[in-house]
Design a protein around this motif. Structure first.
Motif, PDB file in Angstrom:
ATOM      1  N   TYR A 100       0.829  -1.198   0.000  1.00 58.27           N
ATOM      2  CA  TYR A 100       0.000   0.000   0.000  1.00 58.27           C
ATOM      3  C   TYR A 100       0.872   1.261   0.000  1.00 58.27           C
ATOM      4  N   ASP A 101       0.302   2.334  -0.510  1.00 54.62           N
ATOM      5  CA  ASP A 101       0.912   3.661  -0.431  1.00 54.62           C
ATOM      6  C   ASP A 101      -0.089   4.589   0.247  1.00 54.62           C
ATOM      7  N   LEU A 102       0.448   5.529   1.031  1.00 53.94           N
ATOM      8  CA  LEU A 102      -0.416   6.415   1.792  1.00 53.94           C
ATOM      9  C   LEU A 102       0.083   7.858   1.645  1.00 53.94           C
ATOM     10  N   VAL A 103      -0.847   8.764   1.373  1.00 51.89           N
ATOM     11  CA  VAL A 103      -0.535  10.182   1.278  1.00 51.89           C
ATOM     12  C   VAL A 103      -1.453  10.939   2.229  1.00 51.89           C
ATOM     13  N   VAL A 104      -0.860  11.710   3.125  1.00 52.75           N
ATOM     14  CA  VAL A 104      -1.603  12.481   4.121  1.00 52.75           C
ATOM     15  C   VAL A 104      -1.454  13.966   3.788  1.00 52.75           C
ATOM     16  N   THR A 105      -2.568  14.670   3.693  1.00 51.80           N
ATOM     17  CA  THR A 105      -2.567  16.104   3.409  1.00 51.80           C
ATOM     18  C   THR A 105      -3.226  16.837   4.569  1.00 51.80           C
ATOM     19  N   VAL A 106      -2.454  17.688   5.232  1.00 49.42           N
ATOM     20  CA  VAL A 106      -2.956  18.478   6.352  1.00 49.42           C
ATOM     21  C   VAL A 106      -3.147  19.905   5.867  1.00 49.42           C
ATOM     22  N   SER A 107      -4.363  20.411   5.968  1.00 48.15           N
ATOM     23  CA  SER A 107      -4.687  21.724   5.438  1.00 48.15           C
ATOM     24  C   SER A 107      -5.263  22.593   6.540  1.00 48.15           C
ATOM     25  N   GLY A 108      -4.659  23.796   6.727  1.00 45.27           N
ATOM     26  CA  GLY A 108      -5.088  24.699   7.779  1.00 45.27           C
ATOM     27  C   GLY A 108      -6.179  25.646   7.331  1.00 45.27           C
ATOM     28  N   PRO A 109      -6.499  26.642   8.136  1.00 47.78           N
ATOM     29  CA  PRO A 109      -7.595  27.562   7.793  1.00 47.78           C
ATOM     30  C   PRO A 109      -7.336  28.284   6.482  1.00 47.78           C
ATOM     31  N   ALA A 160      -3.616  28.392   4.978  1.00 47.78           N
ATOM     32  CA  ALA A 160      -2.563  29.093   5.705  1.00 47.78           C
ATOM     33  C   ALA A 160      -1.474  28.120   6.133  1.00 47.78           C
ATOM     34  N   TYR A 161      -1.841  26.855   6.318  1.00 47.94           N
ATOM     35  CA  TYR A 161      -0.887  25.789   6.641  1.00 47.94           C
ATOM     36  C   TYR A 161      -1.183  24.621   5.716  1.00 47.94           C
ATOM     37  N   LEU A 162      -0.136  24.058   5.140  1.00 47.43           N
ATOM     38  CA  LEU A 162      -0.315  22.937   4.220  1.00 47.43           C
ATOM     39  C   LEU A 162       0.876  21.998   4.326  1.00 47.43           C
ATOM     40  N   ALA A 163       0.601  20.745   4.599  1.00 44.97           N
ATOM     41  CA  ALA A 163       1.671  19.751   4.723  1.00 44.97           C
ATOM     42  C   ALA A 163       1.234  18.464   4.039  1.00 44.97           C
ATOM     43  N   ILE A 164       2.154  17.884   3.275  1.00 48.66           N
ATOM     44  CA  ILE A 164       1.898  16.625   2.582  1.00 48.66           C
ATOM     45  C   ILE A 164       2.930  15.602   3.040  1.00 48.66           C
ATOM     46  N   PHE A 165       2.462  14.467   3.501  1.00 50.93           N
ATOM     47  CA  PHE A 165       3.334  13.392   3.969  1.00 50.93           C
ATOM     48  C   PHE A 165       2.997  12.105   3.217  1.00 50.93           C
ATOM     49  N   ALA A 166       4.031  11.344   2.889  1.00 50.09           N
ATOM     50  CA  ALA A 166       3.845  10.081   2.171  1.00 50.09           C
ATOM     51  C   ALA A 166       4.888   9.075   2.635  1.00 50.09           C
ATOM     52  N   TYR A 190      -8.212  22.427  11.320  1.00 46.84           N
ATOM     53  CA  TYR A 190      -7.317  21.793  10.358  1.00 46.84           C
ATOM     54  C   TYR A 190      -7.937  20.476   9.896  1.00 46.84           C
ATOM     55  N   THR A 191      -7.938  20.293   8.588  1.00 45.17           N
ATOM     56  CA  THR A 191      -8.461  19.061   7.994  1.00 45.17           C
ATOM     57  C   THR A 191      -7.309  18.143   7.608  1.00 45.17           C
ATOM     58  N   VAL A 192      -7.436  16.880   7.954  1.00 43.54           N
ATOM     59  CA  VAL A 192      -6.422  15.880   7.621  1.00 43.54           C
ATOM     60  C   VAL A 192      -7.056  14.884   6.659  1.00 43.54           C
ATOM     61  N   THR A 226     -10.226   8.893   3.596  1.00 43.60           N
ATOM     62  CA  THR A 226     -11.008   9.309   4.754  1.00 43.60           C
ATOM     63  C   THR A 226     -10.458  10.636   5.254  1.00 43.60           C
ATOM     64  N   GLU A 227     -11.139  11.237   6.205  1.00 46.04           N
ATOM     65  CA  GLU A 227     -10.724  12.521   6.763  1.00 46.04           C
ATOM     66  C   GLU A 227     -10.893  12.526   8.266  1.00 46.04           C
ATOM     67  N   THR A 228     -10.080  13.336   8.918  1.00 50.20           N
ATOM     68  CA  THR A 228     -10.250  13.655  10.324  1.00 50.20           C
ATOM     69  C   THR A 228      -9.859  15.116  10.496  1.00 50.20           C
ATOM     70  N   ALA A 229      -9.910  15.629  11.704  1.00 47.95           N
ATOM     71  CA  ALA A 229      -9.638  17.050  11.899  1.00 47.95           C
ATOM     72  C   ALA A 229      -9.143  17.296  13.317  1.00 47.95           C
ATOM     73  N   PHE A 230      -8.485  18.433  13.487  1.00 49.53           N
ATOM     74  CA  PHE A 230      -8.133  18.912  14.819  1.00 49.53           C
ATOM     75  C   PHE A 230      -8.221  20.431  14.820  1.00 49.53           C
ATOM     76  N   GLU A 231      -8.181  21.019  16.001  1.00 50.55           N
ATOM     77  CA  GLU A 231      -8.382  22.455  16.146  1.00 50.55           C
ATOM     78  C   GLU A 231      -7.240  23.072  16.936  1.00 50.55           C
ATOM     79  N   ILE A 232      -6.832  24.261  16.531  1.00 51.18           N
ATOM     80  CA  ILE A 232      -5.809  25.022  17.246  1.00 51.18           C
ATOM     81  C   ILE A 232      -6.463  26.296  17.762  1.00 51.18           C
ATOM     82  N   VAL A 233      -6.409  26.502  19.064  1.00 49.84           N
ATOM     83  CA  VAL A 233      -7.071  27.648  19.683  1.00 49.84           C
ATOM     84  C   VAL A 233      -6.104  28.367  20.615  1.00 49.84           C
ATOM     85  N   LYS A 234      -6.308  29.664  20.791  1.00 53.24           N
ATOM     86  CA  LYS A 234      -5.543  30.450  21.741  1.00 53.24           C
ATOM     87  C   LYS A 234      -6.283  30.484  23.070  1.00 53.24           C
TER      88      LYS A 234
END
Length: 263
Positions: free
Chosen positions: A69-78, A107-113, A199-201, A215-223
Motif C-alpha cells: 500500500y501507499d499512503l498520502v496524508v494532506t494536512v490543510s489549515g484555515p 494558511a498551513y499545508l503539509a503533505i506526507f507520504a 485543520y483538515t487531515v 477518509t478525513e479527520t480534523a483537529f483544532e488550534i485555539v488560543k
C-alpha cells in the motif's frame, strides 16, 4: 414477451446491485485518529508535533496488493487570502513591481507520504487527487480571471517557497511509516507561528498507482489566556482595541520621555 423483458431487466439490475455490494464489501477501509484533537496556544507556545495513526481494514478474502500500500496524508489549515509581491530595483531602491493575490488558500499545508510521489502514481493521478505541493489547487486572481496556474509559474513558486521558509508549507515523502502492512503512523509538526483554526487531515490510500480508499479527520488550534482575550477583543471590538493600543503607545512614549529627559 413484454413481461419476459421486464423480468430480464429486473434480474440484470439485481445482479449489478449484488456486484456493487460485493465490490464494496471487498474494498479497504481506513480507520485513523490523531493524538490530540485540540491544541492550545499559550504565551510560551513554541510548537508541537501531533501523531496521526491508523490502520487499513479489509475483508478476510481481500489480499494485500503485491506492491504493498501507499499512503498520502494532506494536512490543510484555515483558508485565507494572501498576496505575493515581486520586487525590482529602481535607482538603487527596491520597490514592489508586481503582485498576485492568492484566494482562499490554506494558511498551513503539509503533505506526507511513505515514498516519493512520482513512485506512487502517475502525474495525471497526482494532479487529479491534488497530491503534493505542485499539485494542490492554489487559486489566483490573474487580472479579471480566477485560475490555478502551472506549477512553474514564478508567483506560485515564490508563494510556496515563502510559506515553506516559515515552516507553514512542507512536503515530506518519507514521513509515513508502515509499522505492519496495514498499520501506519506519521508526525504532524506544528511550528510556533501556526495559525489558529480548524485543520483538515485527508488520508488517501493507493495501490498500484490507483486510489482505493480515503477518509478525513480534523483537529483544532485555539488560543487561551491573555492572547485569546486580545484576539477576541481585536476581532469583536475593533474600535475599542485601536483606541486602547494608541493610548498605550502614547503612554509608553510619555514615560520614555520622562526617563530619558535631560535636565
Amino acid at each position: 414477451m413484454r413481461t419476459r423483458a421486464i423480468c430480464l431487466a429486473t434480474g440484470l439490475a439485481l445482479l449489478l446491485g449484488v456486484t456493487f455490494i460485493a465490490s464494496d464489501a471487498r474494498a479497504e477501509h481506513l480507520i485513523v485518529s490523531v493524538s490530540n484533537h485540540r491544541v492550545t496556544v499559550t504565551p510560551n507556545y513554541s510548537g508541537e508535533e501531533l501523531v496521526l495513526f491508523g490502520s487499513i481494514e479489509r475483508e478476510r478474502d481481500t489480499p494485500v496488493p503485491r506492491s504493498g500500500y501507499d499512503l498520502v496524508v494532506t494536512v490543510s489549515g484555515p483558508r485565507v487570502d494572501m498576496v505575493t509581491r515581486r520586487k525590482e530595483r529602481w535607482f538603487g531602491i527596491w520597490v514592489n513591481a508586481d503582485s498576485r493575490q492568492f484566494l482562499n488558500v490554506p494558511a498551513y499545508l503539509a503533505i506526507f507520504a511513505n515514498r516519493p510521489l512520482d513512485k506512487i502514481a502517475t502525474p495525471d493521478i497526482l494532479r487529479r487527487q491534488q497530491l503534493g505541493l505542485n499539485n494542490v489547487l492554489l487559486t489566483q486572481r490573474v487580472g479579471p480571471d480566477y485560475a490555478d496556474v502551472v506549477a512553474s509559474d514564478p508567483f506560485r513558486r515564490a508563494f510556496i517557497r515563502l510559506r515553506t521558509d516559515l515552516g507553514l508549507y512542507q512536503e515530506n515523502t518519507s514521513a509515513v511509516t508502515f509499522l505492519t502492512p496495514t498499520l501506519f503512523r506519521t508526525g504532524i509538526p506544528l511550528p510556533a507561528e501556526v495559525p489558529t483554526g480548524t485543520y483538515t487531515v485527508g488520508i488517501k490510500l493507493l495501490a498500484d498507482g490507483a486510489l482505493i480508499a480515503k477518509t478525513e479527520t480534523a483537529f483544532e488550534i485555539v488560543k487561551v489566556g491573555f492572547e485569546q482575550f486580545v484576539a477576541t477583543t481585536a476581532r469583536q471590538h475593533g474600535l475599542l482595541y485601536g483606541v486602547a493600543t494608541a493610548c498605550m503607545g502614547l503612554m509608553a512614549g510619555w514615560m520614555a520621555s520622562i526617563v530619558f529627559r535631560r535636565d
